[in-house]
Design a protein around this motif. Structure first.
Motif, short mmCIF file in Angstrom:
data_model
loop_
_atom_site.label_atom_id
_atom_site.label_comp_id
_atom_site.label_asym_id
_atom_site.label_seq_id
_atom_site.Cartn_x
_atom_site.Cartn_y
_atom_site.Cartn_z
N ARG A 36 0.81 -1.21 0.00
CA ARG A 36 0.00 0.00 0.00
C ARG A 36 0.85 1.27 0.00
O ARG A 36 0.55 2.24 -0.69
N ALA A 37 1.92 1.24 0.80
CA ALA A 37 2.78 2.41 0.88
C ALA A 37 3.59 2.51 -0.40
O ALA A 37 4.35 1.61 -0.73
N GLU A 38 3.40 3.58 -1.12
CA GLU A 38 4.10 3.70 -2.40
C GLU A 38 5.57 3.99 -2.19
O GLU A 38 6.43 3.52 -2.90
N GLU A 39 5.82 4.80 -1.21
CA GLU A 39 7.19 5.17 -0.96
C GLU A 39 7.44 5.20 0.54
O GLU A 39 6.58 5.61 1.30
N MET A 40 8.58 4.76 0.93
CA MET A 40 8.87 4.72 2.35
C MET A 40 9.89 5.81 2.68
O MET A 40 10.91 5.94 2.02
N SER A 41 9.57 6.56 3.71
CA SER A 41 10.52 7.60 4.12
C SER A 41 11.61 6.96 4.97
O SER A 41 11.46 5.85 5.46
N CYS A 42 12.71 7.68 5.15
CA CYS A 42 13.80 7.14 5.96
C CYS A 42 13.36 6.94 7.40
O CYS A 42 13.82 6.02 8.07
N ASP A 43 12.45 7.79 7.87
CA ASP A 43 11.94 7.63 9.24
C ASP A 43 11.17 6.32 9.38
O ASP A 43 11.38 5.57 10.34
N ASP A 44 10.29 6.04 8.42
CA ASP A 44 9.54 4.78 8.43
C ASP A 44 10.51 3.62 8.40
O ASP A 44 10.34 2.61 9.07
N MET A 45 11.51 3.81 7.59
CA MET A 45 12.54 2.81 7.40
C MET A 45 13.22 2.45 8.73
O MET A 45 13.31 1.28 9.10
N PHE A 46 13.65 3.49 9.44
CA PHE A 46 14.35 3.26 10.71
C PHE A 46 13.44 2.57 11.72
O PHE A 46 13.89 1.75 12.51
N ASN A 47 12.16 2.91 11.67
CA ASN A 47 11.21 2.30 12.61
C ASN A 47 11.07 0.81 12.40
O ASN A 47 10.75 0.07 13.32
N ARG A 48 11.28 0.37 11.19
CA ARG A 48 11.04 -1.04 10.87
C ARG A 48 12.31 -1.83 10.59
O ARG A 48 12.26 -3.02 10.34
N LEU A 49 13.42 -1.14 10.66
CA LEU A 49 14.69 -1.78 10.33
C LEU A 49 15.02 -2.92 11.30
O LEU A 49 15.47 -3.99 10.88
N ASP A 50 14.76 -2.69 12.58
CA ASP A 50 14.99 -3.73 13.60
C ASP A 50 14.31 -5.03 13.22
O ASP A 50 14.90 -6.10 13.24
N GLU A 51 13.03 -4.86 12.91
CA GLU A 51 12.18 -6.00 12.58
C GLU A 51 12.73 -6.75 11.36
O GLU A 51 12.78 -7.97 11.32
N PHE A 52 13.12 -5.96 10.39
CA PHE A 52 13.64 -6.52 9.14
C PHE A 52 14.92 -7.31 9.37
O PHE A 52 15.07 -8.45 8.94
N VAL A 53 15.85 -6.68 10.07
CA VAL A 53 17.14 -7.32 10.33
C VAL A 53 16.97 -8.57 11.18
O VAL A 53 17.60 -9.59 10.94
N GLU A 54 16.07 -8.47 12.17
CA GLU A 54 15.82 -9.61 13.04
C GLU A 54 15.30 -10.80 12.24
O GLU A 54 15.71 -11.93 12.44
N ALA A 55 14.38 -10.51 11.34
CA ALA A 55 13.82 -11.57 10.49
C ALA A 55 14.92 -12.18 9.62
O ALA A 55 14.97 -13.39 9.42
N MET A 66 8.84 -7.90 3.87
CA MET A 66 8.92 -6.44 3.83
C MET A 66 9.68 -5.99 2.58
O MET A 66 10.79 -5.47 2.67
N PRO A 67 9.06 -6.19 1.45
CA PRO A 67 9.76 -5.89 0.18
C PRO A 67 10.14 -4.42 0.02
O PRO A 67 11.15 -4.11 -0.60
N LEU A 68 9.34 -3.53 0.60
CA LEU A 68 9.63 -2.10 0.45
C LEU A 68 10.88 -1.70 1.20
O LEU A 68 11.60 -0.79 0.79
N ILE A 69 11.15 -2.38 2.29
CA ILE A 69 12.36 -2.08 3.05
C ILE A 69 13.58 -2.46 2.22
O ILE A 69 14.53 -1.70 2.09
N ARG A 70 13.51 -3.63 1.63
CA ARG A 70 14.60 -4.07 0.76
C ARG A 70 14.80 -3.07 -0.39
O ARG A 70 15.91 -2.69 -0.73
N GLU A 71 13.69 -2.63 -0.94
CA GLU A 71 13.72 -1.70 -2.05
C GLU A 71 14.37 -0.38 -1.62
O GLU A 71 15.19 0.19 -2.33
#
Ligand SMILES: [Zn+2]
Length: 94
Positions: A36-55, A66-71
């Motif tokens: 749904r989110a077309e573009e992710m801001s760096c702030d959004d990114m930082f908020n979810r980075l933990d989760e992404f790296v942990e996974a 979390m394909p958008l984080i990878r993108e």
């Protein structure tokens, strides 16, 4: 036979699956959220980075979850550095 009573009787059969289904639904919602989110801001990114790296460290399919984080990491050098650093820390504390 009364349908309601019938479901009442077989309900316990499905009970063990409830937890699994919730997990699947959460994953599905996450994917929808990412799409749904077309573009992710760096702030959004930082908020979810933990989760992404942990996974990723747990060898889950972080990129599919979390394909958008990878993108974003591919496009944004700043966040990519943050990601590499966090990954380093987590892998070395395993
Ligand atoms: Zn960024």
């Amino acid at each position: 036979m009364n349908i309601k009573n019938f479901f009442q009787q077989i309900k316990h059969i499905f009970q063990p699956q409830v937890e699994l289904q919730d997990e699947v639904i959460v994953k599905f919602l996450r994917i929808l959220e990412d799409v749904r989110a077309e573009e992710m801001s760096c702030d959004d990114m930082f908020n979810r980075l933990d989760e992404f790296v942990e996974a990723e460290v747990r060898s889950q399919d972080a990129e599919k979850l979390m394909p958008l984080i990878r993108e974003h990491l591919d496009m944004c050098h700043e966040c990519d550095e943050e990601y590499e650093a966090l990954l380093d820390v987590l892998e070395n504390t395993k």
